[in-house]
Scaffold this motif. Structure first.
Motif, short mmCIF file in Angstrom:
data_model
loop_
_atom_site.label_atom_id
_atom_site.label_comp_id
_atom_site.label_asym_id
_atom_site.label_seq_id
_atom_site.Cartn_x
_atom_site.Cartn_y
_atom_site.Cartn_z
N GLY A 42 0.87 -1.14 0.09
CA GLY A 42 -0.02 0.01 0.12
C GLY A 42 0.52 1.48 -0.17
O GLY A 42 0.12 2.50 0.24
N PHE A 43 2.40 1.28 -0.09
CA PHE A 43 3.09 2.52 -0.32
C PHE A 43 2.62 3.37 -1.68
O PHE A 43 3.06 4.20 -1.56
CB PHE A 43 4.68 1.88 -0.61
CG PHE A 43 5.10 1.33 0.80
CD1 PHE A 43 4.41 2.05 2.04
CD2 PHE A 43 5.64 0.00 0.38
CE1 PHE A 43 5.21 0.89 3.57
CE2 PHE A 43 6.18 -0.52 1.69
CZ PHE A 43 5.30 0.06 2.92
N SER A 44 2.08 2.95 -2.57
CA SER A 44 1.67 3.39 -3.58
C SER A 44 0.94 2.76 -4.64
O SER A 44 0.96 1.92 -4.68
CB SER A 44 3.15 4.10 -4.89
OG SER A 44 2.50 4.69 -5.25
N GLU A 45 0.06 3.47 -5.62
CA GLU A 45 -1.09 2.93 -6.37
C GLU A 45 -0.70 3.60 -8.02
O GLU A 45 -1.48 3.11 -8.72
CB GLU A 45 -2.56 3.85 -6.72
CG GLU A 45 -3.58 3.15 -4.87
CD GLU A 45 -4.65 4.11 -4.83
OE1 GLU A 45 -5.08 5.02 -5.97
OE2 GLU A 45 -5.35 4.01 -3.78
N LYS A 46 0.79 3.93 -8.12
CA LYS A 46 1.23 3.59 -9.21
C LYS A 46 1.42 2.04 -10.53
O LYS A 46 2.40 1.16 -9.91
CB LYS A 46 2.73 4.45 -9.50
CG LYS A 46 2.77 6.08 -9.09
CD LYS A 46 3.39 7.25 -8.61
CE LYS A 46 4.36 7.81 -10.81
NZ LYS A 46 4.49 8.19 -10.48
N ASP A 47 1.05 2.57 -11.56
CA ASP A 47 1.07 1.22 -12.10
C ASP A 47 2.47 1.54 -13.13
O ASP A 47 2.89 0.55 -14.33
CB ASP A 47 -0.03 0.73 -12.64
CG ASP A 47 -0.96 1.77 -13.33
OD1 ASP A 47 0.07 2.66 -14.17
OD2 ASP A 47 -1.47 1.17 -14.07
N ARG A 48 2.53 2.57 -12.90
CA ARG A 48 4.22 2.68 -14.05
C ARG A 48 5.23 3.49 -13.04
O ARG A 48 4.51 5.10 -12.64
CB ARG A 48 3.50 3.86 -15.47
CG ARG A 48 3.10 3.08 -16.41
CD ARG A 48 3.06 3.56 -17.49
NE ARG A 48 2.45 3.10 -18.71
CZ ARG A 48 0.83 3.21 -19.43
NH1 ARG A 48 0.02 4.33 -18.39
NH2 ARG A 48 0.30 2.16 -19.80
N LEU A 49 6.49 3.89 -13.34
CA LEU A 49 7.50 4.38 -12.46
C LEU A 49 7.64 5.48 -13.54
O LEU A 49 8.44 4.94 -14.83
CB LEU A 49 8.30 3.88 -12.06
CG LEU A 49 7.66 3.29 -10.78
CD1 LEU A 49 9.23 2.23 -10.74
CD2 LEU A 49 6.56 3.90 -10.31
N ASP A 50 7.80 6.69 -13.41
CA ASP A 50 9.26 7.65 -14.31
C ASP A 50 10.22 8.50 -13.26
O ASP A 50 10.17 9.10 -11.84
CB ASP A 50 8.39 8.79 -14.51
CG ASP A 50 7.39 8.98 -13.93
OD1 ASP A 50 7.61 10.78 -12.98
OD2 ASP A 50 6.09 9.09 -13.61
N SER A 51 11.49 8.09 -13.55
CA SER A 51 12.08 8.82 -12.49
C SER A 51 12.84 10.11 -13.54
O SER A 51 13.47 9.56 -14.68
CB SER A 51 13.31 7.96 -12.44
OG SER A 51 13.13 7.22 -11.62
N GLU A 52 12.69 10.74 -13.36
CA GLU A 52 13.34 12.27 -14.55
C GLU A 52 13.98 13.34 -13.78
O GLU A 52 13.96 13.28 -12.57
CB GLU A 52 11.88 12.76 -14.56
CG GLU A 52 11.82 14.87 -15.50
CD GLU A 52 11.02 15.06 -15.21
OE1 GLU A 52 10.60 15.03 -16.59
OE2 GLU A 52 9.87 14.76 -15.22
N ILE A 53 14.97 14.11 -14.65
CA ILE A 53 15.13 15.24 -14.00
C ILE A 53 15.15 16.32 -15.03
O ILE A 53 15.33 15.60 -16.06
CB ILE A 53 17.31 15.09 -13.92
CG1 ILE A 53 18.68 15.59 -13.69
CG2 ILE A 53 18.05 13.93 -15.17
CD1 ILE A 53 19.40 15.97 -13.26
N LEU A 54 15.74 17.43 -14.64
CA LEU A 54 14.93 18.57 -15.31
C LEU A 54 15.60 19.68 -14.70
O LEU A 54 15.67 19.80 -13.64
CB LEU A 54 13.17 18.63 -14.91
CG LEU A 54 12.84 19.51 -15.83
CD1 LEU A 54 13.23 19.14 -17.45
CD2 LEU A 54 11.03 20.25 -15.17
N LEU A 55 16.45 20.33 -15.85
CA LEU A 55 16.30 21.46 -15.81
C LEU A 55 15.76 22.54 -16.96
O LEU A 55 15.73 21.90 -17.73
CB LEU A 55 17.45 21.83 -17.06
CG LEU A 55 18.65 23.23 -16.81
CD1 LEU A 55 19.15 23.20 -15.51
CD2 LEU A 55 20.23 22.74 -17.02
N SER A 56 15.30 24.18 -16.34
CA SER A 56 14.91 24.89 -16.66
C SER A 56 15.25 26.40 -16.35
O SER A 56 15.53 26.39 -15.29
CB SER A 56 13.10 23.99 -16.10
OG SER A 56 12.93 24.65 -15.03
#
Length: 711
Positions: free
Chosen positions: A311-325
């Protein structure tokens, strides 16, 4: 005689100035004011004040019935009831009598009662002041519950032989602590340490919870909070049950120009014997100066079922992102790298675009000769599949650049006329796909003429009406690309893209040829605070666009009819609905959300209809409705419920109930939920939860707003 009384009053005020400051750990302030009915001297070194005594110094106030100061012994004898308050009376000390030294740092208080932060009460037969820092209370009862003089004890209390309050460290140390509920002993600890309510970040245990799940059985979570300096902290949460041994952690740190937060867990359980299971999520953001911002979001798990099992998360797709803006008035720059991991059983990560690079730069320029606004843009997109198979492991890179000029005028009768003209270039490179070319480069001019005619009037009662017809004619000289469609597979007609040059979400596809769009927007705003709005629109094109799916609302030469409405009432009700209707006015796609918020009720309901569409990887119709809400049954009782029903499958997908009781000294939450296998990687499961938090301590939180009064 009058001179002697004035001297006596001044002497007693000078005595209390350092005394009051020392009692509250503050710097001495000699400007104390003494008020009393009578003040006199007995001999040369004994000063007596009697009757409605009040000593004020800054934000501190002491009241008593009689005060005797022995200058020779430097002792104060205070006869009560005495009351010492600080500031707006958040901290109060009450006693029947006291014998203290001149600075109030040493001495004895009898029948003492201390109230910390207007909530935690410590009542003792005797209180000893030691070294100005410690208050030692003997035979003590501690509670944050309202205590009324009816002979009944509080809902809960901690009784102890001795309690030491360290005012400097803001900690309470219990010796022989006994927890009582309705005056019945339920728990005993020989030693106990708890933070007082004035400490914001206290080391110690947080609110425990009892949880029962179908997969893990009955278990206990017991969070422990560890502050690491002023800007970092760590929370460790063991989760113990007969089927698992789990340690969860959360680490947070604040920097001068950023922050990071990491959560994770490690488990050894009976669900997968011999396997190490766990997850790690991390996120953060940093301001680099000159408008640049770096952010990251990392997500990883040991297996597909771990997050849902616990029950830690309901996500069924994981996304790891690094963003420079960098965002400023005239432009934007973004460069991001994302790694996707699917937890769905019907998706293969090797054939999904798991690594995606996106770089985007836009700049706005105001041309002097042509007027209007010129938007210069460029972008780079690339995605990578780890599979080595032909076609299924296709990789792609795409470079885009262009310019778009926009100018608007106001014509007679308030008609707004707009012109857009642009030129864009796109170049794509493909590898590991023998069914298509390895590259494709295209240059595409495009333009549009836009018309808006906003009409407004005031109706009866001061209501404001806005009626705005809109229309657009657009053209693009774009050939059909010879590259696969990887990024523009989900398209939907809505209010935001009705007048767009292209309704594809990515640049690998652009709308072609002649096309037009028309719509009507209406809004009514009532002076009583409520508003009602509606939008209708449709798109026509000279040639059908094969890339639009059958449920996008845009296939064929004429789109489905877009209908959207919004209702916002001042009583807290808001309704948003949008639908696409086909030629026979059949519903092609629909979504509705309603929310009603009052002082006692918070209710939300949703409805969604997405027909079957293999082009969007949806083999079956998705149709469901759901609601979730809470209702304040009484001042201290709140009920909650949620329900999600799968209309297409004619079954309940999720259901849950909860109830909470909260007063000034305790919060109890009981919940039950059931999932009915609504996705391919989630088995049916039932979850029960129970949390009990004692209010008044720093770790349990405050509940002063629920303070009751004695009748």
């Amino acid at each position: 005689m009058r001179a002697a009384l004035c001297a006596a009053a001044l002497a007693l005020a000078l005595v209390f100035a350092p005394a009051l400051a020392s009692a509250q750990n503050a710097a001495p302030d000699p400007s104390a004011i003494l008020l009393a009915d009578r003040i006199w001297l007995e001999g040369d070194d004994r000063l007596v004040a009697e009757g409605a005594i009040e000593v004020m110094q800054g934000e501190r106030r002491l009241t008593a019935r009689r005060v005797i100061y022995d200058a020779g012994a430097e002792r104060l004898q205070i006869e009560g009831p005495m009351r010492l308050t600080e500031g707006d009376a958040d901290t109060v000390l009450v006693a029947d009598s006291a014998a203290l030294d001149r600075d109030l740092t040493e001495g004895i208080l009898r029948s003492a009662r201390v109230v910390l932060d207007r909530q935690l009460q410590l009542a003792a037969a005797r209180a000893d002041r030691v070294a100005g820092r410690y208050t030692v209370l003997t035979n003590t009862s501690v509670t944050s519950c309202q205590v009324c003089a009816r002979g009944r004890g509080p809902l809960w209390q901690i009784r102890a032989r001795q309690v030491i309050h360290d005012t400097e460290a803001r900690q309470l140390y219990f010796d022989g602590a006994q927890l009582r509920v309705l005056d019945v002993p339920v728990f005993y600890l020989p030693r106990l340490r708890l933070p007082d309510p004035t400490l914001a970040r206290a080391r110690g245990f947080l609110t425990p919870a009892i949880r029962s799940t179908t997969r893990l059985g009955v278990g206990l979570t017991l969070p422990y909070f560890i502050p690491i300096g002023a800007h970092r902290d760590l929370t460790l949460t063991p989760y113990l049950s007969p089927r698992t041994r789990t340690m969860r952690l959360r680490y947070r740190q604040a920097f001068a120009h950023g922050r990071i937060e990491t959560t994770g867990a490690a488990s050894a359980d009976t669900l997968r014997r011999g396997e190490a299971r766990g997850y790690l999520f991390a996120e953060g953001a940093f301001d680099l100066g000159r408008g640049y911002r770096l952010s990251f979001d990392l997500e990883s798990t040991s297996d597909k079922a771990y997050l849902t099992d616990y029950g830690f998360s309901e996500k069924d797709r994981l996304d790891s992102e690094i963003l420079l803006s960098r965002v400023h008035r005239d432009g934007i720059l973004e460069a991001g790298l994302v790694h996707y991991t699917s937890l769905r059983d019907n998706e293969d990560n090797a054939t999904q675009p798991s690594l995606v690079l996106d770089v985007r730069h836009e700049r706005l320029v105001s041309p002097r000769l042509a007027g209007g606004q010129l938007r210069l843009f460029s972008g780079l997109h690339a995605h990578y599949r780890s599979s080595d198979r032909d076609v299924a492991g296709r990789d792609m890179a795409r470079l885009s650049a262009g310019a778009e000029w926009t100018r608007r005028w106001t014509a007679p009768a308030g008609i707004r006329l707009g012109v857009r003209a642009g030129l864009r270039a796109d170049s794509a490179r493909i590898r590991q796909d023998s069914t298509t070319d390895t590259g494709d480069t295209r240059l595409a001019p495009e333009g549009a003429i836009e018309l808006r005619w906003p009409l407004s009037r005031s109706g009866r009662g001061g209501a404001a009406h806005l009626l705005e017809p809109v229309a657009m004619v657009a053209w693009s000289a774009v050939d059909r690309p010879d590259i696969p469609n990887d990024a523009s597979t989900r398209v939907e007609l809505d209010e935001g893209n009705l007048l767009a040059l292209s309704r594809f979400p990515a640049t690998d596809r652009r709308e072609r040829g002649w096309r037009g769009a028309a719509g009507l927007r209406w809004l009514r705003h009532d002076p009583d605070g409520w508003s009602l709005g509606a939008t209708v629109g449709q798109v026509w094109r000279a040639e059908a666009e094969a890339e639009f799916s059958s449920t996008s609302g845009l296939d064929g030469t004429r789109s489905d009819l877009l209908v959207a409405t919004q209702l916002d009432l001042s009583e807290g009700l808001r309704l948003d609905a949008r639908g696409l209707f086909g030629p026979g006015f059949d519903v092609a796609r629909a979504a509705t959300r309603a929310r009603w918020r009052t002082e006692r009720l918070d209710l939300a309901a949703t409805y969604l209809l997405l027909p079957r569409d293999p082009a969007e990887n949806r083999p079956e119709t998705l149709s469901e409705w759901g609601f979730d809400g809470s209702y304040r049954l009484a001042r201290h009782w709140t009920g909650a419920a949620e329900w999600r029903y799968d209309i297409a499958a004619d079954r309940t997908a999720e259901a849950g109930l909860g109830i909470a009781y909260r007063n000034e000294c305790v919060e109890v939450r009981l919940s039950a939920s059931r999932s009915f296998a609504s996705s391919a990687n989630l088995d049916p499961g039932t979850d029960f939860g129970l949390t009990i938090a004692l209010k008044g301590f720093s770790t349990g939180g405050s509940a002063k707003e629920y303070r009751r009064t004695c009748n």
